[in-house]
Design an enzyme around this catalytic site. Structure first.
Site, PDB file in Angstrom:
ATOM      1  N   GLU A   1      19.190 -27.328   3.458  1.00 35.58           N
ATOM      2  CA  GLU A   1      18.440 -26.506   4.868  1.00 35.58           C
ATOM      3  C   GLU A   1      17.715 -26.100   5.532  1.00 35.58           C
ATOM      4  OE1 GLU A   1      20.034 -28.013   6.786  1.00 35.58           O
ATOM      5  OE2 GLU A   1      21.146 -30.053   5.542  1.00 35.58           O
TER       6      GLU A   1
ATOM      7  N   GLU B   1      24.044 -21.784   9.915  1.00 33.22           N
ATOM      8  CA  GLU B   1      24.566 -22.487  10.868  1.00 33.22           C
ATOM      9  C   GLU B   1      24.214 -24.387  10.882  1.00 33.22           C
ATOM     10  OE1 GLU B   1      22.432 -24.495  13.780  1.00 33.22           O
ATOM     11  OE2 GLU B   1      22.246 -23.071  14.233  1.00 33.22           O
TER      12      GLU B   1
END
Length: 976
Positions: free
Chosen positions: A242, A167
């Site tokens: 991330e 995401e």
């Protein structure tokens, strides 16, 4: 006892009128343990698995704003039972279903779709399946706040956090937008009203909204390209940034873990209250599609993070040993480093396909243009097996209850023997329930736990065993003594048995019915776009191949429920549900959480040992290569995108933006010496505008029931704010309420009861909510450290700051002790405070309704003001509102930091203009994003300017660094 605070969702709307009354009297010095007043400005931001920078929690607000960010791993996005309690906050809501699925087939009937969505006045509604199997709903109406969402079913098999990391990563550049962070570029130049992404335990959502049509289509195109053609599946460095990576700045240094999601989840796994809340909440939330138009059956502090917790795996493995809910979609920090890049890429290939997507459009834009943009992407794909591979398998019910005991990290202060937590959790069903049953369960929840006067909640609070937590179909206490752990379950079960046998008072049923029906008809979504809330309510069934329109219908099942209660009596309706779903249900998990002051240090040492073993297995060449790779990643993170890449991101020109601001009609007048602000707005006839103590004629239970029966909610809270150009702050007592226009007389009568007739004589009740207030402030230290920092440094050094943080905790602790030692003195001081504050002198009335209802309500408002004293009989005292400037550190048992720094630019000669606001946004979305979040690994970094006080502040959130972040703040000038 420590306290938990009610989070209730609100859904709905009908004719309404909004009212608030404000007293500006300063608080004099009385004999309470502190003479400083409280500030009630905005709540701490709710944490989430989202892409947006964490907003500044220190902004002033007279209206007690809802949570600033949606919790994205959290299941709840769109409806909220928002009582007007200062502790109430609207939170996102949807359902996660752990039961057998049936298929939903689009009927293609626009008439039936229109009836499902009649509350949003649709001109055109269409739904169906588009090539290659994507399901699409398109709602066209007059709402200028257009909404687009695309949702993928993404069930993980382990706790490496793949859905969460993905995401984050898909928004780091794509085929058409080859930047490192197109998401950030959108933040800089978009007029969006919503821009975010969420990770749920079984799905991932990407949502945008804007009132500007060109901007809206720009956002839609960027998001579609990001989810279907992200660069991250070919770029290992995005995965490292991330997700996770080893960091080694020099071969002689220790290796450490870095990664935005990794550090975010370390923060989540540091919060004990969040641990229990999430444990119980997720346990129940994943069970049953709860009524989309009733409460979501949970109770907790607004400061609790609706996020993943470090113990939820054990609990979910106990509740759901056979499906995806036994693992953590957000990621367990001890498991995240096991994720490989190949697994990451395969997860995207497997689930990010149109066949596995649910797509939603809503608003006043051209529906044919929506489908044209969508077709450009969908037509590039063929059918896939994703829908079959992503289906959630149901969990069969247990044959007997189980019990789990776990440790949570705790500080060494206080009596640890009295800091246990106990929570009872039920899996309610393994099959979908009909809408009327779901709605009835929602009413039952509100009856048992929805207000301080609700029987189960009241019994637990008065038991002296601990303080209440009520997650979804769960109930528990925190602050429990070791000796009382077993008693909690006994009290809960015996009270439930009594309710099943005796039923509820008629007044309580009437109050719950009015409260829930009011919220349904009001349809107040707070700051969230209405189309977004409708989408997330629908997706709770749609994602499981059920009817997406069913959660949007409430009139028919509501009328049926009311008719059934009228015909059979409430006991015949609710008692069988208590027996079937709770008392006779063996699928129960009892969770005990025990404080452990050594756990945090043990976890830290365990991580160091793992990293030391990793380093010991490396050769000198390996270490040199890792140091080189670390520097290469940092260089990439800190290197700006090329100009030609930046031009690929669509933006607006000045010609695309209306020069006319939205204006709220306001007429200023006077009634009986009080200033009155009238707002003539369409409100569907609802009128909006000490709550736990009784009056001479009413017990606090009766007062709560009367308020529920006659109004849509009343709240009383203090507000303290800096004032531009003045050294001293202003302070007000705010009274807010709302009611149907025909109940305006009742609303103002109850205002008077609450303000003037409540008696400060119930010592135990007062001590309960003092303890709850103290617990909420203590919870903020771990979950909202950036809010604490903002409160200490960002709000112009007035007393409200100290009251809301460290000083406030100390005040409450002293007050809690003094209640037992000198209750007569406390009671007398409370009465004196009331006398000093309540008068028409200096008061302001703000009322919102349609013109006719404004006129009709004035006589009741005038009567209310007449009953107030013309002036205070108590002389005001001087108030030293200033706090000393000082550097400080608050040490708490957590794995991450919250770092703040601020200065007053008015003192440096700045004169107010728009430049400070512009530069604040620019610094947040460039320098701080790149250095604090991207390179530094923090979950958030941002700055803010308080135009009232002149304080310009820097804050970080879930930050693995401390001195490094302060260095970034200090380097801002050179960056500019």
């Amino acid at each position: 006892m420590e306290g938990a605070t009610l989070l209730r969702s609100s859904l709905a709307s009908s004719n309404r009128l909004f009212f608030s009354f404000r007293s500006s009297r300063r608080l004099p010095c009385f004999s309470l343990p502190s003479s400083r007043s409280s500030s009630s400005s905005s709540a701490s931001a709710v944490r989430n698995h989202c892409r947006c920078p964490i907003p500044n929690p220190s902004r002033r607000s007279l209206l007690r704003p809802a949570s600033r960010l949606l919790p994205s791993s959290a299941p709840n996005v769109a409806r909220s039972f928002s009582s007007l309690s200062p502790r109430a906050v609207a939170i996102p809501f949807t359902h996660i279903l752990g039961c057998r699925m049936r298929s939903w087939k689009s009927s293609g009937s626009r008439k039936s779709l229109r009836s499902s969505l009649e509350s949003v006045n649709p001109k055109l509604c269409s739904s169906g399946t588009r090539r290659p199997g994507a399901q699409v709903i398109s709602v066209s109406n007059d709402d200028e706040n257009k909404v687009f969402g695309i949702v993928f079913r993404t069930p993980p098999n382990d706790s490496t956090g793949i859905p969460h990391i993905l995401e984050h990563s898909v928004l780091c550049g794509s085929r058409k937008y080859p930047l490192k962070e197109p998401f950030v570029e959108l933040l800089k130049g978009s007029l969006n009203t919503f821009l975010n992404a969420f990770t749920y335990p079984d799905r991932t959502c990407y949502l945008v909204a804007s009132t500007n049509t060109k901007d809206f289509y720009n956002l839609v195109d960027v998001y579609l390209d990001a989810v279907f053609f992200p660069n991250c599946v070919e770029d290992f460095r995005t995965f490292q940034q991330e997700g996770w990576h080893y960091e080694l700045n020099d071969p002689s240094y220790d290796i450490s873990y870095k990664g935005v999601v990794f550090n975010e989840m370390k923060g989540v796994y540091s919060q004990p209250d969040n641990i229990l809340w999430r444990t119980a909440q997720q346990a129940k939330y994943l069970v049953l599609c709860l009524p989309s138009i009733s409460s979501s059956f949970f109770f907790s502090s607004k400061y609790f993070d609706i996020d993943t917790s470090c113990f939820h795996v054990q609990l979910l493995q106990a509740l759901f040993p056979d499906n995806t809910y036994a693992v953590d979609s957000g990621g367990d920090p001890t498991v995240i480093p096991k994720l490989t890049f190949e697994e990451f890429k395969e997860f995207h290939r497997k689930y990010y396909h149109p066949s596995n997507a649910r797509i939603w459009f809503y608003g006043d834009d051209d529906p044919t243009e929506r489908l044209r943009i969508l077709s450009e992407y969908l037509d590039m794909f063929n059918a896939s097996s994703s829908p079959n591979e992503s289906r959630i398998q149901p969990q069969k019910l247990f044959s007997e209850p189980i019990r789990i005991s776990e440790k949570y990290p705790a500080g060494e202060d206080g009596d640890l023997r009295k800091k246990n937590m106990v929570c009872l959790n039920w899996l309610l069903a393994d099959n979908p329930l009909d809408l009327e049953t779901e709605l009835t369960l929602g009413f039952l929840d509100h009856l048992m736990l929805g207000t301080p006067a609700s029987p189960l909640r009241k019994i637990l609070l008065e038991s002296g065993l601990g303080d209440l937590l009520q997650p979804l179909f769960s109930i528990g206490l925190k602050g429990v003594s070791e000796d009382d752990i077993q008693k909690v379950e006994e009290v809960v079960m015996s009270t439930l048995k009594k309710l099943a046998e005796e039923g509820f008072y008629t007044e309580a049923v009437e109050a719950s019915m009015n409260t829930i029906e009011f919220s349904l008809r009001e349809n107040n979504k707070g700051s969230f776009p209405r189309g977004l809330s409708l989408m997330v309510r629908s997706i709770g069934r749609w994602i499981y191949d059920l009817d997406p329109f069913e959660p949007l219908k409430y009139e028919k099942p509501l009328l049926a429920l009311k008719a059934r209660i009228e015909a059979e009596g409430s006991k015949a309706v609710f008692s069988p549900l208590i027996k079937k779903f709770i008392l006779d249900n063996p699928h129960r998990v009892v969770v005990e959480m025990q404080p452990d002051p050594e756990k945090a240090s043990r976890d830290e040492e365990a991580e160091k040992e793992v990293l030391q073993k990793v380093k010991s297995c490396m050769t000198e060449e390996d270490l040199a290569e890792l140091a080189r790779a670390t520097q290469e990643l940092q260089l990439r993170q800190e290197t700006p995108d090329l100009p030609e890449a930046l031009t690929s991101v669509p933006s607006l020109s000045l010609q695309d933006i209306s020069r006319e601001p939205t204006r709220i009609p306001t007429v200023v007048g006077d009634i009986n010496g009080a200033k009155v602000l009238r707002h003539d707005l369409f409100t569907n006839a609802v009128l909006q505008s000490l709550l736990e103590m009784g009056t001479k004629d009413l017990s606090f239970v009766q007062l709560n029931q009367l308020t529920g029966r006659k109004t849509g909610g009343i709240s009383v809270y203090p507000m303290t704010s800096s004032v531009h150009g003045k050294a001293d702050p202003c302070s007000h007592i705010i009274v807010r309420g709302k009611a149907m226009a025909g109940r305006a007389d009742d609303l103002f009568h109850l205002f008077n009861c609450v303000l003037q007739e409540v008696q400060f004589t119930d010592q135990q009740r007062f001590k309960q909510f003092v303890s709850q207030s103290k617990a909420r402030m203590e919870n903020r230290l771990r979950g909202g450290g950036h809010g604490i920092a903002a409160s200490r440094i960002c709000k112009a050094k007035y007393c409200g700051v100290d009251f809301r943080t460290n000083g406030w905790c100390q005040f409450l602790q002293a007050l809690e002790e003094k209640v037992d030692q000198d209750w007569d003195g406390i009671s007398s001081s409370l009465e004196e405070i009331r006398k000093s504050l309540l008068s028409r002198q200096g008061s302001i009335v703000n009322i919102t309704a349609e013109g006719k209802n404004l006129t009709n309500s004035e006589k009741f408002m005038s009567k209310f003001l007449d009953l107030l004293p013309n002036s205070s009989p108590v002389a005001t005292a001087s108030w030293n509102a200033q706090l000393p400037s000082a550097n400080e550190a608050i040490v708490i048992p957590t794995q991450v930091n919250y770092v703040g720094k601020a200065g007053n630019i008015y003192d440096a000669g700045y004169r107010l203009s728009g430049s400070a606001h512009v530069i604040s946004k620019y610094i947040s979305n460039t320098w701080l994003w790149d250095r604090v979040r991207v390179s530094g690994g923090a979950y958030g970094g941002f700055c803010d300017f308080d135009s009232h006080s002149g304080v310009f502040s820097f804050l970080s959130y879930r930050d693995p660094n401390l001195l490094k972040t302060l260095g970034v703040y200090d380097g801002t000038g050179d960056f500019l």
